[in-house]
Design an enzyme around this catalytic site. Structure first.
Site, PDB file in Angstrom:
ATOM      1  N   GLU A 333       0.808  -1.223   0.000  1.00 62.36           N
ATOM      2  CA  GLU A 333       0.000   0.000   0.000  1.00 62.36           C
ATOM      3  C   GLU A 333       0.842   1.276   0.000  1.00 62.36           C
ATOM      4  O   GLU A 333       0.544   2.200   0.754  1.00 62.36           O
ATOM      5  CB  GLU A 333      -0.900   0.025   1.246  1.00 62.36           C
ATOM      6  CG  GLU A 333      -1.879  -1.108   1.315  1.00 62.36           C
ATOM      7  CD  GLU A 333      -2.661  -1.115   2.631  1.00 62.36           C
ATOM      8  OE1 GLU A 333      -3.865  -1.368   2.560  1.00 62.36           O
ATOM      9  OE2 GLU A 333      -2.068  -0.881   3.695  1.00 62.36           O
TER      10      GLU A 333
HETATM   11  C1  TNX Z   1      -4.130  -3.838   4.882  1.00 64.05           C
HETATM   12  S1  TNX Z   1      -2.508  -6.152   4.461  1.00 64.05           S
HETATM   13  C2  TNX Z   1      -2.842  -3.608   5.321  1.00 64.05           C
HETATM   14  C3  TNX Z   1      -2.612  -3.191   6.710  1.00 64.05           C
HETATM   15  C4  TNX Z   1      -3.886  -3.054   7.470  1.00 64.05           C
HETATM   16  C5  TNX Z   1      -4.808  -4.185   7.112  1.00 64.05           C
HETATM   17  C6  TNX Z   1      -6.054  -4.215   7.915  1.00 64.05           C
HETATM   18  C7  TNX Z   1      -1.437  -5.166   4.257  1.00 64.05           C
HETATM   19  C8  TNX Z   1      -0.245  -5.708   3.702  1.00 64.05           C
HETATM   20  N1  TNX Z   1      -1.711  -3.903   4.596  1.00 64.05           N
HETATM   21  O1  TNX Z   1      -1.883  -2.004   6.742  1.00 64.05           O
HETATM   22  O2  TNX Z   1      -3.592  -3.081   8.837  1.00 64.05           O
HETATM   23  O3  TNX Z   1      -5.138  -4.077   5.755  1.00 64.05           O
HETATM   24  O4  TNX Z   1      -6.793  -5.364   7.640  1.00 64.05           O
END
Ligand code: TNX
Length: 522
Positions: A333
């Protein structure tokens, strides 16, 4: 037929699945223990005419010094509940639990054989890992009250059986996010104990994110002084591990057969670092600390050399105190990092991880930037198609499977679940079980799957009771998917085995979610 033989015969029929009721409760308890194992072993051959009863003079006997840590783990569980001394001795003589070598080669590097005779329980394994795994099985063959912290009434019986067992996948992981909410070393150890009982062998610690930097880095002390001072919701305090505390956690895991994988998320999810050091920001200005739960707003400054000095110092210090071979660089992300910058960043950082002797693992996005087939992408998407992950698998990379709509432990079970998030959907126990890691992603076949990991993000999770509510029973579900052969995969047979863990969890004080999908044993 004498009544004992009759009972044994009846027990055998129950095991064969005839549905005959065994009326003698002690016999019934013993024989059903063989049907209540999670994860399900590869081969279970009951010997209904044999029962082993642990006696007050039993010893834990080792034929190799290797098995001492597993022996200590077992002794620490059984001494308080049985009240027996259970000395650990070198050499094999007489009554007791024997940990020895010479297992069938079919057991491989992590498997074991467990044979119950009238005088001994013999766990044969060719590795320390195998002994840890055999002991996890033995714990489930004993009465649930063997898990109690105070002295209980016996008898401590183990049903006659020969088990031969080994895992489907090498990587069986659990992740805990200690950044969104911080968890003390004691809380982390409690979770390590709980995952260990299900043959989980990797513990991934998510140690940095926007809300907190959780590990002391001696060359960058403000990271924890500032970045480790708060968390989601705004609580303040010493919310980080010193390097000594971290080393102690790593050793604690290692003494239970678990390898720690440290994660420092970059180039996004970095607000805590950017709040600690002005120079990590392109505009040279410190960011405010962040205690909310949005994602995707932060990025390290890609075109400054100081960024790579910082990253290298972190990798160097963390690698020096992490015996395991992996460094997890996050990489997910990075919504505030332009694509070209993301590639630039990874091209500079991946060689640094190699330089300090570690293998790179990361959330699957990073794999599009490298052709290195030793790098391990962790798939966390909600789709069954990912071109970059499939291409990596074609090149030879091994994939860790963590599809969010299946095995994210922070997803709510149903719409009434108070804790957790629902962005990837509601994940009831049966949903968590009903997928095949080896045939889930297009172009990623069984041979390309390294294993499975169940992440627990903690935006809404604050206490051990919260952790347990979300992890139990879905973490044991993940353990079953990662360990047991695909051929035993069947919800109707799995659900009662899972339900049989209930009394054990009650005795252990685990705050589990009593899903109505599972027939919980009373
Ligand atoms: C996505 S999964 C994220 C996290 C969040 C999570 C909550 C991922 C690699 N990144 O930063 O905590 O969703 O479900």
């Amino acid at each position: 037929m004498k009544s004992k033989q009759l009972q044994a015969a009846l027990a055998a029929l129950v095991i064969a699945g005839s549905g005959v009721l065994v009326t003698d409760t002690a016999e019934a308890a013993k024989s059903t223990a063989l049907q209540e194992l999670v994860p399900q072993p590869v081969q279970v051959q009951p010997h209904t005419d044999i029962t082993y009863t642990l006696s007050p003079s039993a010893k834990i006997q080792l034929s190799s010094a290797d098995a001492r840590k597993p022996a200590e783990l077992l002794a620490n569980i059984l001494r308080p509940s049985t009240g027996y001394a259970l000395p650990i001795e070198n050499g094999v003589t007489g009554d007791g639990i024997v940990l020895t070598n010479g297992a069938d080669p079919k057991t491989g590097p992590e498997g074991y054989q467990l044979d119950v005779t009238p005088k001994q329980v013999v766990i044969r394994a060719n590795s320390v890992q195998g002994h840890f795994n055999g002991i996890s099985t033995l714990r489930q063959l004993l009465p649930a009250k063997a898990e109690a912290k105070t002295k209980q009434q016996g008898p401590w019986q183990v049903p006659g059986v020969s088990i031969l067992d080994h895992p489907r996948y090498h990587h069986r992981g659990a992740m805990l996010d200690v950044s969104r909410h911080f968890f003390t070393p004691a809380q982390v150890k409690r979770y390590i104990d709980q995952i260990q009982a299900f043959k989980i062998n990797y513990f991934h610690l998510h140690l940095s994110d926007d809300q907190g930097w959780r590990l002391e880095i001696k060359s960058w002390p403000e990271l924890t002084k500032i970045g480790g001072s708060t968390e989601v919701g705004g609580r303040t305090g010493k919310l980080f591990y010193t390097q000594d505390e971290y080393k102690d956690l790593v050793a604690y895991a290692q003494n239970r057969g678990i390898t720690v994988i440290p994660e420092f998320d970059m180039p996004g999810h970095t607000n805590a670092a950017q709040a600690s050091y002005a120079e990590l920001n392109c505009d040279g200005k410190k960011r405010p600390l962040y205690t909310g739960t949005e994602v995707g707003f932060s990025s390290l400054c890609i075109n400054k050399d100081i960024t790579y000095k910082f990253v290298e110092d972190v990798i160097k210090e963390v690698s020096a105190i992490t015996p395991g071979p992996y460094f997890h660089l996050g990489g997910d992300e990075a919504l505030s990092t332009p694509d070209a910058d993301y590639v630039t960043f990874m091209n500079r950082v991946l060689p640094l991880i190699k330089k300090y002797g570690k293998t790179t693992t990361g959330w699957h996005e990073f794999i599009k930037t490298t052709k290195d087939t030793t790098a391990i992408p962790q798939f966390w998407g909600t789709t069954t198609t990912d071109a970059n992950v499939a291409a990596a698998a074609q090149r030879g990379n091994k994939i860790v499977m963590s599809p969010a709509n299946r095995i994210y432990l922070d997803m709510k079970y149903n719409k009434n679940t108070k804790l957790g998030l629902d962005w990837a959907g509601l994940v009831e126990v049966k949903d968590a079980y009903s997928w095949n890691p080896g045939a889930y992603l297009n172009g990623v076949t069984e041979a390309s799957v390294r294993g499975i990991e169940a992440p627990l993000w903690t935006e809404t999770i604050r206490t051990s009771a919260d952790i347990e509510y979300m992890a139990f029973p879905r973490l044991p579900v993940a353990a079953e998917l990662g360990w047991s052969p695909a051929s035993v995969h069947n919800w109707d047979r799995f659900a009662p085995r899972l339900g049989a863990q209930g009394p054990r969890w009650k005795i252990q004080g685990i705050n589990f979610y009593a899903s109505t999908q599972v027939p919980w044993k009373k």
